[in-house]
Structure formats: structure tokens, C-alpha cells
Design an enzyme around this catalytic site. Structure first.
Site, PDB file in Angstrom:
ATOM      1  N   GLU A   1      10.612  -8.137  -3.830  1.00 42.98           N
ATOM      2  CA  GLU A   1      11.209  -6.948  -3.208  1.00 42.98           C
ATOM      3  C   GLU A   1      10.636  -6.856  -1.805  1.00 42.98           C
ATOM      4  O   GLU A   1       9.429  -6.653  -1.627  1.00 42.98           O
ATOM      5  CB  GLU A   1      10.879  -5.682  -4.015  1.00 42.98           C
ATOM      6  CG  GLU A   1      11.501  -5.647  -5.407  1.00 42.98           C
ATOM      7  CD  GLU A   1      13.021  -5.708  -5.397  1.00 42.98           C
ATOM      8  OE1 GLU A   1      13.638  -5.433  -4.342  1.00 42.98           O
ATOM      9  OE2 GLU A   1      13.600  -6.048  -6.441  1.00 42.98           O
TER      10      GLU A   1
ATOM     11  N   CYS B   1      10.130   1.474   1.861  1.00 42.85           N
ATOM     12  CA  CYS B   1      11.095   0.402   2.120  1.00 42.85           C
ATOM     13  C   CYS B   1      12.505   0.971   2.157  1.00 42.85           C
ATOM     14  O   CYS B   1      13.413   0.367   2.724  1.00 42.85           O
ATOM     15  CB  CYS B   1      10.995  -0.682   1.058  1.00 42.85           C
ATOM     16  SG  CYS B   1      11.187  -0.014  -0.600  1.00 42.85           S
TER      17      CYS B   1
ATOM     18  N   GLU C   1      13.242  -3.473  10.908  1.00 39.81           N
ATOM     19  CA  GLU C   1      12.736  -2.488   9.945  1.00 39.81           C
ATOM     20  C   GLU C   1      11.683  -1.651  10.670  1.00 39.81           C
ATOM     21  O   GLU C   1      10.694  -2.189  11.165  1.00 39.81           O
ATOM     22  CB  GLU C   1      12.091  -3.193   8.746  1.00 39.81           C
ATOM     23  CG  GLU C   1      11.543  -2.187   7.734  1.00 39.81           C
ATOM     24  CD  GLU C   1      10.803  -2.837   6.574  1.00 39.81           C
ATOM     25  OE1 GLU C   1      10.043  -3.796   6.800  1.00 39.81           O
ATOM     26  OE2 GLU C   1      10.990  -2.359   5.439  1.00 39.81           O
TER      27      GLU C   1
ATOM     28  N   TRP D   1       0.797  -1.224   0.000  1.00 34.67           N
ATOM     29  CA  TRP D   1       0.000   0.000   0.000  1.00 34.67           C
ATOM     30  C   TRP D   1       0.831   1.276   0.000  1.00 34.67           C
ATOM     31  O   TRP D   1       0.306   2.354  -0.215  1.00 34.67           O
ATOM     32  CB  TRP D   1      -0.951   0.018   1.209  1.00 34.67           C
ATOM     33  CG  TRP D   1      -0.309  -0.406   2.496  1.00 34.67           C
ATOM     34  CD1 TRP D   1      -0.430  -1.623   3.102  1.00 34.67           C
ATOM     35  CD2 TRP D   1       0.573   0.358   3.325  1.00 34.67           C
ATOM     36  NE1 TRP D   1       0.329  -1.667   4.249  1.00 34.67           N
ATOM     37  CE2 TRP D   1       0.953  -0.460   4.408  1.00 34.67           C
ATOM     38  CE3 TRP D   1       1.096   1.651   3.265  1.00 34.67           C
ATOM     39  CZ2 TRP D   1       1.824  -0.038   5.422  1.00 34.67           C
ATOM     40  CZ3 TRP D   1       1.957   2.080   4.266  1.00 34.67           C
ATOM     41  CH2 TRP D   1       2.311   1.247   5.321  1.00 34.67           C
ATOM     42  N   ASN D   2       2.134   1.184   0.272  1.00 37.93           N
ATOM     43  CA  ASN D   2       2.836   2.437   0.587  1.00 37.93           C
ATOM     44  C   ASN D   2       3.060   3.343  -0.622  1.00 37.93           C
ATOM     45  O   ASN D   2       3.069   4.560  -0.490  1.00 37.93           O
ATOM     46  CB  ASN D   2       4.129   2.166   1.356  1.00 37.93           C
ATOM     47  CG  ASN D   2       5.119   1.334   0.605  1.00 37.93           C
ATOM     48  OD1 ASN D   2       4.735   0.558  -0.274  1.00 37.93           O
ATOM     49  ND2 ASN D   2       6.373   1.468   0.920  1.00 37.93           N
TER      50      ASN D   2
ATOM     51  N   GLY E   1       6.541  -6.425  -0.810  1.00 39.63           N
ATOM     52  CA  GLY E   1       5.836  -6.413   0.468  1.00 39.63           C
ATOM     53  C   GLY E   1       6.752  -6.855   1.586  1.00 39.63           C
ATOM     54  O   GLY E   1       7.986  -6.754   1.494  1.00 39.63           O
ATOM     55  N   SER E   2       6.125  -7.371   2.642  1.00 36.97           N
ATOM     56  CA  SER E   2       6.874  -7.708   3.857  1.00 36.97           C
ATOM     57  C   SER E   2       7.651  -9.017   3.680  1.00 36.97           C
ATOM     58  O   SER E   2       7.319  -9.847   2.834  1.00 36.97           O
ATOM     59  CB  SER E   2       5.889  -7.859   5.012  1.00 36.97           C
ATOM     60  OG  SER E   2       4.969  -8.893   4.721  1.00 36.97           O
TER      61      SER E   2
ATOM     62  N   PRO F   1      -3.586  -5.584  -5.998  1.00 33.04           N
ATOM     63  CA  PRO F   1      -3.150  -4.484  -5.128  1.00 33.04           C
ATOM     64  C   PRO F   1      -3.402  -4.811  -3.659  1.00 33.04           C
ATOM     65  O   PRO F   1      -4.141  -5.751  -3.346  1.00 33.04           O
ATOM     66  CB  PRO F   1      -4.042  -3.315  -5.571  1.00 33.04           C
ATOM     67  CG  PRO F   1      -5.266  -3.940  -6.155  1.00 33.04           C
ATOM     68  CD  PRO F   1      -4.857  -5.294  -6.697  1.00 33.04           C
TER      69      PRO F   1
HETATM   70  P1  NAD Z   1       2.379  -7.135   2.971  1.00 33.75           P
HETATM   71  O1  NAD Z   1       3.465  -8.133   2.805  1.00 33.75           O
HETATM   72  O2  NAD Z   1       1.475  -7.249   4.129  1.00 33.75           O
HETATM   73  O3  NAD Z   1       1.419  -7.147   1.673  1.00 33.75           O
HETATM   74  C1  NAD Z   1       1.951  -7.042   0.373  1.00 33.75           C
HETATM   75  C2  NAD Z   1       0.951  -7.627  -0.615  1.00 33.75           C
HETATM   76  O4  NAD Z   1       0.842  -9.033  -0.394  1.00 33.75           O
HETATM   77  C3  NAD Z   1      -0.469  -7.071  -0.479  1.00 33.75           C
HETATM   78  O5  NAD Z   1      -1.040  -6.925  -1.753  1.00 33.75           O
HETATM   79  C4  NAD Z   1      -1.167  -8.168   0.302  1.00 33.75           C
HETATM   80  O6  NAD Z   1      -2.572  -8.155   0.103  1.00 33.75           O
HETATM   81  C5  NAD Z   1      -0.539  -9.390  -0.310  1.00 33.75           C
HETATM   82  N1  NAD Z   1      -0.686 -10.633   0.458  1.00 33.75           N
HETATM   83  C6  NAD Z   1      -0.977 -10.776   1.770  1.00 33.75           C
HETATM   84  N2  NAD Z   1      -1.026 -12.093   2.075  1.00 33.75           N
HETATM   85  C7  NAD Z   1      -0.747 -12.783   0.953  1.00 33.75           C
HETATM   86  C8  NAD Z   1      -0.618 -14.154   0.626  1.00 33.75           C
HETATM   87  N3  NAD Z   1      -0.801 -15.117   1.543  1.00 33.75           N
HETATM   88  N4  NAD Z   1      -0.298 -14.491  -0.639  1.00 33.75           N
HETATM   89  C9  NAD Z   1      -0.097 -13.540  -1.573  1.00 33.75           C
HETATM   90  N5  NAD Z   1      -0.208 -12.221  -1.332  1.00 33.75           N
HETATM   91  C10 NAD Z   1      -0.516 -11.841  -0.082  1.00 33.75           C
HETATM   92  O7  NAD Z   1       3.106  -5.704   2.908  1.00 33.75           O
HETATM   93  P2  NAD Z   1       2.505  -4.273   3.175  1.00 33.75           P
HETATM   94  O8  NAD Z   1       2.183  -4.130   4.627  1.00 33.75           O
HETATM   95  O9  NAD Z   1       1.433  -3.999   2.182  1.00 33.75           O
HETATM   96  O10 NAD Z   1       3.779  -3.359   2.813  1.00 33.75           O
HETATM   97  C11 NAD Z   1       4.797  -3.078   3.722  1.00 33.75           C
HETATM   98  C12 NAD Z   1       6.033  -3.917   3.466  1.00 33.75           C
HETATM   99  O11 NAD Z   1       6.424  -3.830   2.114  1.00 33.75           O
HETATM  100  C13 NAD Z   1       7.242  -3.449   4.272  1.00 33.75           C
HETATM  101  O12 NAD Z   1       7.877  -4.545   4.879  1.00 33.75           O
HETATM  102  C14 NAD Z   1       8.150  -2.835   3.224  1.00 33.75           C
HETATM  103  O13 NAD Z   1       9.524  -2.882   3.504  1.00 33.75           O
HETATM  104  C15 NAD Z   1       7.828  -3.639   2.017  1.00 33.75           C
HETATM  105  N6  NAD Z   1       8.155  -2.884   0.815  1.00 33.75           N
HETATM  106  C16 NAD Z   1       9.265  -3.256   0.098  1.00 33.75           C
HETATM  107  C17 NAD Z   1       9.616  -2.524  -1.032  1.00 33.75           C
HETATM  108  C18 NAD Z   1      10.831  -2.901  -1.854  1.00 33.75           C
HETATM  109  O14 NAD Z   1      10.900  -2.505  -3.013  1.00 33.75           O
HETATM  110  N7  NAD Z   1      11.785  -3.639  -1.319  1.00 33.75           N
HETATM  111  C19 NAD Z   1       8.846  -1.439  -1.424  1.00 33.75           C
HETATM  112  C20 NAD Z   1       7.727  -1.092  -0.664  1.00 33.75           C
HETATM  113  C21 NAD Z   1       7.382  -1.835   0.458  1.00 33.75           C
END
Ligand code: NAD
Length: 487
Positions: free
Chosen positions: A248, A282, A382, A150-151, A227-228, A175
Site C-alpha cells: 500500500e 495516504c 503526493e 508512522w502516520n 509506506g512510500s 514498525p
Molecule cells: P517509508 O516508506 O519511509 O517507511 C515505511 C516503512 O518502511 C517504515 O517502517 C520504514 O522503517 C520501512 N523501511 C524503510 N526502509 C526500508 C527498507 N530498505 N526495507 C524495508 N523497510 C524499510 O514511509 P513513511 O514515511 O513511514 O510513511 C509515509 C508514506 O506512507 C507516504 O508516502 C504515504 O502515502 C504512505 N502511506 C500509504 C498508505 C496506504 O494505505 N496506501 C497508508 C499510510 C501511508
């Protein structure tokens, strides 16, 4: 002409069913921003089937047409920039200026991708067999999944979707539920610009069965996830065996301030990197490693920057820092601050919170800490929020050792006037990006973007021309064109 499938698969947010879930405004969580229907495993199967058909047609579409559609998406984004930015602010919380910047950058990503449509290239090779030469054919994978956080709800999606479409793939776009409205709007804009809807179906929510169906579907050749770390590990575990992965993940980024740095500029850059976007990038600065001899002077300069920040709704004039995006972020960050103070950390400075605000908003005040114990998550985790810790170090060598001892390796910033020190960090910091005399945050659309170690899946950075490596396959062809003895 590229026709959309006659029956749009259920679950495409361009044809929503009855809503079952909603996103809210983090500045005023009682306000619903977008309602959507959570996609089911059946929706996933239908979306992938339609995308597979669309990918076949899109891959046959001449590069000029693909480039025209991608440029068209950039044009529509720019024309509707105020509306898109306002939605980003309402749904994610960042100030309007930052949201406008995100729209502009996303448009730039589509413009860059329009050029990539012409750059899906192969090579020719000599072989040891007379009358035979070899060449490579490069083509799209077919269906690629893009799963985004979402960020940066628009620009991180654009960074995955634009090059994939440029190369002739269809993209199943998932998304974050937190910013479901921005995801749906991006797909709507792509269709407005002429993209066949089935080339970019949107799956909403993250129903466990639906995600398992998506990750396990062998028709999905590539899975690009940002994501995370925790969800990244799930994606890795659940993806089918032949899936190409681009992951990522988290950052644990340091800024290093050397004794010879321009301290005032360094303080401005560290403030931008640590507290900009409410620390929810991130690439945000989690800790600043400052040479002991200038630590007091630098800390005072940085503290002044923190006190000058104003936290409030992102659409208000004068607000520098919006709310954090979710209730979970709010709770986690509040607990993190409490536990740091309990562990002996000292609050050096805090930002101001606007009086006139919804008390239920997810307000987290930018805070500068010192004396944080080494093992505390503020130092070795983090942060992903508007907190930053000052850590005094003896010299650049100690700073480099600390940077390289991290499990993660996304970005390191170094502030110095000494070219030799700058180059040493560039050459030796174990991370994907080094910023010299600049904030850890912010990156261009053309250079590669990706982390090292636990910050990334590794093999396929995003961004620019190299983004084509993830979204294309290479095939080697041996062509015998003469009888033996001829060459
Ligand atoms: P998140 O991991 O909770 O969610 C990311 C995505 O994964 C969302 O679309 C979510 O709905 C989806 N998701 C959740 N459960 C899933 C599953 N079981 N299978 C498949 N998809 C699933 O992350 P967030 O809270 O949205 O974002 C924050 C994190 O993202 C932070 O840790 C940050 O460091 C990371 N991030 C990394 C980068 C990078 O380029 N390295 C950039 C931005 C954010």
C-alpha cells in the site's frame, strides 16, 4: 497451552537490549519518547526462526482460542486507551481526539479479526472422474512480515497483524522508527492478552542489512508493506522470489466539487480531508477540482475553514492540528511551499499557529493555495502535509479526466447532488476508493482498502473479510472415494 520459546530471540522489543536509538516528540523534539535497540540481521534471523516455530503452534490453536486472544487485545486496547492515545500523540503528533479515534478503530480491527478466525473456509467441487470429488483446504501462510509507516502507527499495524493472526500466522512486525514506542506497546498489549510473544516479534529501526535479511528470508511467506513509493520499490526489488507481496503506497487524491454540490458541507469535508491529521494520511486531499461557476464561493468557504484551524501540541485543548511527524517532513514541506510561491502560486488562507509552543517543534501551517502551475508537485505529486490547492475546472467531465490522468489511484471524493454524476465517478474513476459527499479520508474496517495503479501492489486489498486472501494459502485436494463407476 501455547508456550513461548524458552529463549526469546534478541531484537524482540518485548525484551530490549541496550538502546541505540530513540523516537522524539515532534511538538518538542528535545524530548525523547522511546529508546530502542536497532535490530540487526542476526536479530531478524532469530525472530523469524522463533516466529516459524510459533506459527506452527498457533496454526494448531483452535479458532475459539485465537478469537479469544484477538478479542482480548481489543479489550486491553480499550482499557488502556488513554495511555495508548497519549503515546500516539507524543510520538506522532496528532491531536489526542484523533489518537483516541485511532485506538478505537484498532480495537475494532481486532474484534473483526476474531470473527475471521472462524472464516478460514474451503469449497467442494464436482470433477469429471466418477468416484472423485475435489475440495480446497485453506490455511495460514506461516510467517508474515508487517512493515508499517508512522502516520497511523497503531491502526495500520492492526489492519495487517489482526487478520494474519486470526488465520493462524505469526507476524514479524517492523514498525516505523519514528513511532517505535507505539509498535512496542502494541506487541506488549498482545502478549498481555495471551498471544505467545514469538507469534509477534518486533524488529526496530531499519538497518539496511536487517531489512535485506528480512525481505530475503524464504521462511517469510508474505510481506505486507505500507509506506512510500520509493521504499515500496525497494521492498519489491529485495523480496525473495516466492514472497507474496501486499504493497500500500502513495496517494495523489482529488476532491471534486460540482456546481450543484452543497458547498458548505463540501468545504467542511474538503477541510477535513486536506488538513485533518496535518494532511499526513495516504488518503488526504491533495487538490480540489471545483466547478468554475462556484469556484469563488467555494474557495471563500474553504478559506474560512482553514483560518479557523489552530496548530499546536496535540495534547492542548482547542488544538485542531498537530505538528508534522518528522524533521524531514518539516523541511520538505517548507521547501514545497517556498517553491510553489516562487512558481507563482497564491496563498489564499493560512491557519493560526499557537503562540505558546516550543519553537523547535515541527510546525507546518495548513495553507490553501490557488493559481498553482499544473506541473508543480503540489498539483501532480503526493503532498502528505497540510497543503491543498484549488483548481477550477469546466465541469465533471474535465474533473474525471484529470483524476484519471494521475499515475496514482487511491481515493477520489465527489461532491454533488446529482446521482448520475456520483455514479459516473463511482464507475469510471480509476482508483480503489470513491467517496461520494464525504472527505477523502476515513474508511471502515469491513470494506476492502487498497489503491489502483502506482498506489498499490494491486492483488491483495486490506480490510475486512477479504484480508484473509493475503494471509492464507489454498490447496486443492482430489479425493477418490469409490471405485470407477460409482459417484
Ligand atoms: P517509508 O516508506 O519511509 O517507511 C515505511 C516503512 O518502511 C517504515 O517502517 C520504514 O522503517 C520501512 N523501511 C524503510 N526502509 C526500508 C527498507 N530498505 N526495507 C524495508 N523497510 C524499510 O514511509 P513513511 O514515511 O513511514 O510513511 C509515509 C508514506 O506512507 C507516504 O508516502 C504515504 O502515502 C504512505 N502511506 C500509504 C498508505 C496506504 O494505505 N496506501 C497508508 C499510510 C501511508
Amino acid at each position: 497451552m501455547h508456550s513461548a520459546p524458552s529463549v526469546a530471540p534478541a531484537g524482540l522489543s518485548v525484551h530490549p537490549g541496550p538502546p541505540s536509538d530513540r523516537s522524539v516528540d515532534p511538538a518538542s523534539p528535545g524530548r525523547v519518547v522511546h529508546e530502542y535497540r536497532t535490530s540487526t540481521a542476526d536479530d531478524v534471523r532469530a525472530a523469524v526462526a522463533a516466529a516459524e516455530q510459533a506459527a506452527r503452534e498457533w496454526a494448531q490453536t483452535p479458532p475459539l482460542r485465537r478469537a479469544t486472544v484477538l478479542t482480548g487485545i481489543a479489550d486491553v486496547l480499550e482499557r488502556r486507551a488513554d495511555e495508548v492515545a497519549a503515546l500516539i500523540t507524543r510520538e506522532e503528533g496528532k491531536p489526542l481526539g484523533a489518537a483516541r479515534g485511532e485506538v478505537g478503530k484498532s480495537a475494532e480491527q481486532f474484534r473483526l479479526a476474531a470473527q475471521l478466525a472462524y472464516l478460514v473456509e474451503g469449497s467442494t467441487y464436482a470433477t469429471e472422474t466418477p468416484g472423485t470429488f475435489a475440495y480446497t483446504l485453506r490455511g495460514p501462510l506461516g510467517v508474515v512480515a508487517a512493515i508499517t509507516p508512522w502516520n497511523f502507527p497503531l491502526s495500520l499495524a492492526a489492519r495487517k497483524i489482526a487478520p494474519a493472526l486470526a488465520a493462524g500466522n505469526a507476524v514479524v512486525f517492523k514498525p516505523s522508527p519514528v513511532t517505535a514506542g507505539v509498535g512496542a506497546l502494541l506487541a506488549e498489549i498482545a502478549v498481555e492478552a495471551g498471544l505467545p510473544p514469538a507469534a509477534l516479534p518486533v524488529l526496530q529501526g531499519h538497518d539496511t542489512g536487517a531489512m535485506g535479511a528480512l525481505l530475503g528470508d524464504v521462511r517469510v511467506r508474505g510481506i505486507s508493506f505500507t509506506g512510500s513509493d520509493a521504499v515500496g520499490a525497494l521492498v519489491r526489488a529485495q523480496a525473495h522470489g516466492h514472497a507474496r507481496l501486499q504493497l500500500e503506497l502513495g496517494g495523489r487524491n482529488a476532491a471534486v466539487v460540482c456546481a450543484d454540490a452543497d458547498l458548505s458541507k463540501a468545504a467542511a469535508d474538503v477541510a477535513a480531508g486536506a488538513f485533518g491529521l496535518t494532511g499526513q494520511a495516504c488518503t488526504s486531499t491533495d487538490r480540489v477540482l471545483v466547478a468554475r461557476v462556484v469556484a469563488a464561493e467555494f474557495t471563500a468557504l474553504l478559506a474560512a475553514k482553514v483560518r479557523a484551524l489552530t496548530v499546536g501540541p496535540g495534547d492542548r485543548t482547542g488544538v485542531t492540528t498537530g505538528p508534522v511527524a518528522t524533521a524531514a517532513q518539516f523541511e520538505r514541506l517548507r521547501a514545497l511551499k517556498d517553491s510553489a510561491i516562487t512558481a507563482g502560486a497564491r496563498v489564499v488562507a493560512e491557519a493560526q499557529l499557537l503562540d505558546d509552543r516550543d519553537p523547535d517543534g515541527f510546525w507546518v501551517v495548513p495553507t490553501l493555495f490557488a493559481d498553482v502551475p499544473d506541473a508543480h508537485p503540489l498539483i501532480d505529486g503526493e503532498v502528505f502535509g497540510p497543503y491543498c490547492s484549488v483548481v477550477a475546472v469546466d465541469d465533471a467531465d474535465e474533473a474525471l479526466r484529470i483524476v484519471n490522468s494521475s499515475t496514482h489511484g487511491l481515493v477520489t471524493a465527489v461532491h454533488t447532488r446529482d446521482l448520475a454524476v456520483a455514479h459516473r465517478f463511482a464507475a469510471q474513476a480509476a482508483c480503489g476508493i470513491v467517496k461520494i459527499n464525504a472527505p477523502t479520508t476515513g474508511n471502515g474496517v469491513a470494506p476492502p482498502f487498497g489503491g489502483w495503479k502506482a498506489s498499490s501492489g494491486g492483488a491483495f486489498p486490506e480490510g475486512g473479510r477479504q484480508a484473509l486472501d493475503f494471509v492464507t494459502d489454498t490447496k486443492t485436494v482430489y479425493l477418490t472415494h469409490g471405485t470407477h463407476g460409482e459417484s
